[in-house]
Design a protein around this motif. Structure first.
Motif, PDB file in Angstrom:
ATOM      1  N   MET A   1       0.841  -1.203   0.000  1.00 34.48           N
ATOM      2  CA  MET A   1       0.000   0.000   0.000  1.00 34.48           C
ATOM      3  C   MET A   1       0.876   1.253   0.000  1.00 34.48           C
ATOM      4  O   MET A   1       0.591   2.227  -0.705  1.00 34.48           O
ATOM      5  CB  MET A   1      -0.924  -0.001   1.220  1.00 34.48           C
ATOM      6  N   GLY A   2       1.943   1.211   0.780  1.00 33.91           N
ATOM      7  CA  GLY A   2       2.860   2.349   0.832  1.00 33.91           C
ATOM      8  C   GLY A   2       3.528   2.597  -0.508  1.00 33.91           C
ATOM      9  O   GLY A   2       3.680   3.747  -0.941  1.00 33.91           O
ATOM     10  N   GLU A   3       3.917   1.514  -1.183  1.00 32.69           N
ATOM     11  CA  GLU A   3       4.566   1.651  -2.493  1.00 32.69           C
ATOM     12  C   GLU A   3       3.600   2.231  -3.523  1.00 32.69           C
ATOM     13  O   GLU A   3       3.970   3.093  -4.328  1.00 32.69           O
ATOM     14  CB  GLU A   3       5.088   0.285  -2.958  1.00 32.69           C
ATOM     15  N   PHE A   4       2.359   1.753  -3.496  1.00 35.77           N
ATOM     16  CA  PHE A   4       1.372   2.272  -4.448  1.00 35.77           C
ATOM     17  C   PHE A   4       1.065   3.746  -4.154  1.00 35.77           C
ATOM     18  O   PHE A   4       0.928   4.562  -5.071  1.00 35.77           O
ATOM     19  CB  PHE A   4       0.084   1.451  -4.385  1.00 35.77           C
ATOM     20  N   PHE A   5       0.988   4.074  -2.879  1.00 33.58           N
ATOM     21  CA  PHE A   5       0.723   5.466  -2.493  1.00 33.58           C
ATOM     22  C   PHE A   5       1.849   6.386  -2.973  1.00 33.58           C
ATOM     23  O   PHE A   5       1.600   7.495  -3.459  1.00 33.58           O
ATOM     24  CB  PHE A   5       0.557   5.558  -0.975  1.00 33.58           C
ATOM     25  N   ASP A   6       3.090   5.911  -2.869  1.00 30.01           N
ATOM     26  CA  ASP A   6       4.234   6.694  -3.356  1.00 30.01           C
ATOM     27  C   ASP A   6       4.134   6.930  -4.866  1.00 30.01           C
ATOM     28  O   ASP A   6       4.409   8.033  -5.359  1.00 30.01           O
ATOM     29  CB  ASP A   6       5.553   5.987  -3.030  1.00 30.01           C
ATOM     30  N   LEU A   7       3.750   5.881  -5.602  1.00 29.91           N
ATOM     31  CA  LEU A   7       3.586   6.012  -7.057  1.00 29.91           C
ATOM     32  C   LEU A   7       2.485   7.021  -7.383  1.00 29.91           C
ATOM     33  O   LEU A   7       2.614   7.840  -8.291  1.00 29.91           O
ATOM     34  CB  LEU A   7       3.243   4.649  -7.679  1.00 29.91           C
ATOM     35  N   TRP A   8       1.411   6.937  -6.626  1.00 28.89           N
ATOM     36  CA  TRP A   8       0.287   7.859  -6.831  1.00 28.89           C
ATOM     37  C   TRP A   8       0.718   9.305  -6.556  1.00 28.89           C
ATOM     38  O   TRP A   8       0.423  10.213  -7.332  1.00 28.89           O
ATOM     39  CB  TRP A   8      -0.869   7.457  -5.922  1.00 28.89           C
TER      40      TRP A   8
END
Length: 222
Positions: free
Chosen positions: A158-165
């Protein structure tokens, strides 16, 4: 059920939320190959006790938050933040409370917008408006990862996806950013396996945060 983060838009100092930001955020979801899958809507109400006697006021919560979620509109979730309680009830409890006149609705908010699918992720981008009004009070985003239901195990992905977003959104140079505030679910007696009660607690937390931010902005202006 799938894990979900609920985020709210934090405007930069001296700025406020507006429909242009909401539009840009929605366009960003589409720009990273999000497939629009229709609309969603949840509602949240702040209730205040109408107790006329002090003894009653001491026995019952002075206020709490009631939440109807898009995923299960036949249920109603009561979040009593002062006592760290979250209760699931039938949606008919709203009519019962209205008839008993034990609590009065102070503020009622709608969270509504578009839903997007990105592989195993689902995004819901929405505006926060008072019921029976189009006055924009905030912007929220639900970020859901479908394969995992463990809060702890989901943190990294979730943290990785949030960073990409955040990286994709930063290219639009908007006056603010999304914030993820993680409530202490253990205080509410909630386990690691994600549930709609976790979602209700998150909504109660971010709404309190948005109101506090709005009040501090108004105080600064005054």
């Amino acid at each position: 059920m799938p894990i979900k983060w609920i985020l709210h838009w934090q405007p930069n100092p001296g700025t406020t939320v507006n429909s242009q930001i909401l539009s840009e955020v929605s366009q960003c979801a589409e720009s990273i190959n999000g497939v629009k899958e229709g609309r969603w809507k949840s509602t949240l109400s702040f209730y205040k006790a109408m107790a006329r006697e002090q003894t009653l006021a001491n026995d019952f919560p002075r206020d709490f938050v009631g939440i109807s979620l898009a995923e299960q509109p036949n249920k109603y979730f009561l979040v009593i933040r002062g006592q760290r309680l979250v209760v699931e009830a039938e949606s008919s409890i709203q009519m019962i409370m209205e008839k008993l006149q034990s609590y009065k609705t102070r503020v009622a908010l709608n969270f509504e917008g578009n839903q997007y699918q990105l592989g195993d992720f689902q995004l819901r981008v929405g505006k926060v408006v008072p019921m029976h009004s189009e006055s924009l009070r905030g912007i929220v985003m639900e970020m859901e990862y479908l394969p995992i239901s463990s809060w702890e195990k989901s943190h990294q992905i979730m943290g990785e996806f949030f960073d990409l977003w955040q990286e994709a959104l930063s290219k639009r140079s908007l006056p603010g950013h999304f914030v993820h505030i993680e409530p202490n679910f253990a205080e509410y007696g909630l386990a690691d396996q994600y549930s709609l009660q976790h979602t209700a607690v998150q909504y109660a937390s971010i709404t309190a945060q948005m109101i506090a931010t709005s009040q501090s902005v108004q105080a600064t202006r005054n």
